[in-house]
Design an enzyme around this catalytic site. Structure first.
Site, short mmCIF file in Angstrom:
data_model
loop_
_atom_site.label_atom_id
_atom_site.label_comp_id
_atom_site.label_asym_id
_atom_site.label_seq_id
_atom_site.Cartn_x
_atom_site.Cartn_y
_atom_site.Cartn_z
N CYS A 56 0.83 -1.20 0.00
CA CYS A 56 0.00 0.00 0.00
C CYS A 56 0.87 1.26 0.00
O CYS A 56 1.70 1.44 0.90
CB CYS A 56 -0.91 0.00 1.23
SG CYS A 56 -1.81 1.53 1.48
N TYR A 193 -5.74 6.16 -8.71
CA TYR A 193 -6.95 5.42 -8.31
C TYR A 193 -8.18 5.92 -9.05
O TYR A 193 -9.06 5.13 -9.42
CB TYR A 193 -7.15 5.53 -6.80
CG TYR A 193 -6.13 4.75 -6.01
CD1 TYR A 193 -6.29 3.39 -5.79
CD2 TYR A 193 -4.99 5.36 -5.51
CE1 TYR A 193 -5.34 2.65 -5.09
CE2 TYR A 193 -4.03 4.64 -4.81
CZ TYR A 193 -4.21 3.29 -4.60
OH TYR A 193 -3.28 2.56 -3.92
#
Length: 322
Positions: A56, A193
């Site tokens: 992440c 994203y």
């Protein structure tokens, strides 16, 4: 620590919500407390525990600052498995993976168990990084931009003078750092994203153009300044925040998220040089970058984008030498 409440909308990576037009928007973090002297969360050695994923980019910001500041002996860390399932981030006993670990505090199966222990009625997403307070049995903070500032200064009294003196958010540069952070977050950190999770052609096409416009802006900033860093001539949190997105760009975002107008290595010479210098010259960046975790998480966990769960071999090498 099991719950009977259906939390799949909070945990399942395939159930990320998009707007009516197919665009993706990030969800704000819920736990925003700070570790500070005289406050509810006092700086103490081994009182706090950091949970992260090596895959992440948001969590890796925290691990980089932890290493830069020499906080390894002050704040223990646990690494989750990169193979997210319908319950979210799993620990190693549920999803074994090289480098993944079991939860040492509660033997929790998933990160969501920690959230529900801290707040049984929690309705947000079960994200990493998060700082857990072992004394008060709750989550202190789950916002990476806060956590890197907590690590930057919150534990200075517990550190040797040479580490306490390191400041990655210096007062004289704060206004400029905040400004750079703002447009890089919207255009690049979140931009990948917005591009990858878009569910309509129109939303994707808008997002990908805005992403590369922001990358073009960074390229010009670095090329014009001639500096190895984004702000001033010193390493700051702005570099940390951008690095974790850029290091994932060619191995993941170009293919998996369709961010394929240009690659970093072939399209952005100044950004490429900046990234490689940080990676090869500073162990805090290199040692916290795990390409197996990174690629496995994205390609394996987003079954709605990559239903075969095949993890690509390339690019070879993942990062080029200086």
């Amino acid at each position: 620590m099991a719950t009977t409440r259906d939390t799949s909308s909070q945990s399942d990576p395939t159930k990320r919500k998009t707007e009516a037009d197919g665009s993706f928007k990030g969800v704000p973090s819920s736990f925003r407390n700070f570790v500070e002297k005289g406050g509810k969360f006092e700086p103490e050695k081994d009182r706090y525990h950091l949970y992260i994923s090596l895959s992440c980019p948001w969590a890796t910001r925290a691990t980089i600052l932890r290493k830069l500041k020499g906080l390894e002996s002050v704040i223990p860390v646990t690494v989750v498995s990169p193979k997210m399932d319908a319950q979210g981030w799993p620990f190693a006993q549920v999803s074994p993976f090289p480098g993944a670990e079991e939860d040492p505090l509660f033997k929790a199966e998933h990160v969501k168990d920690l959230y529900l222990k801290a707040e049984p009625n929690y309705t947000g997403r079960f994200t990493v990084p998060l700082i857990w307070d072992k004394k008060l049995q709750t989550i202190v903070n789950n916002e990476s931009s806060d956590i890197i500032r907590i690590f930057n200064s919150g534990f200075n009294d517990l550190l040797p003078p040479e580490k306490a003196a390191l400041d990655y958010y210096p007062k004289e540069l704060q206004a400029e750092i905040d400004s750079v952070n703002e447009w890089i977050f919207a255009g690049i950190n979140l931009g990948v994203y917005k591009t990858g999770f878009a569910t309509t052609q129109e939303a994707y096409s808008k997002a990908v153009v805005e992403l590369f416009e922001a990358l073009d802006r960074v390229e010009k900033l670095l090329a014009d300044s001639g500096s190895d860093y984004l702000v001033g001539d010193t390493l700051t949190e702005a570099d940390v925040r951008l690095f974790t997105t850029v290091i994932r760009f060619d191995p993941v975002y170009v293919g998996h998220f369709k961010c394929n107008i240009r690659t970093i290595r072939d399209g952005y010479p100044a950004i490429h040089k900046w990234m490689r210098k940080l990676y090869w010259n500073n162990a805090a960046f290199k040692d916290t970058t795990d390409f197996d975790h990174i690629k496995t998480n994205y390609y394996w966990s987003h079954a709605n984008i990559n239903p075969t769960r095949i993890v690509p071999v390339g690019p070879i090498p993942h990062i080029l030498p200086l």
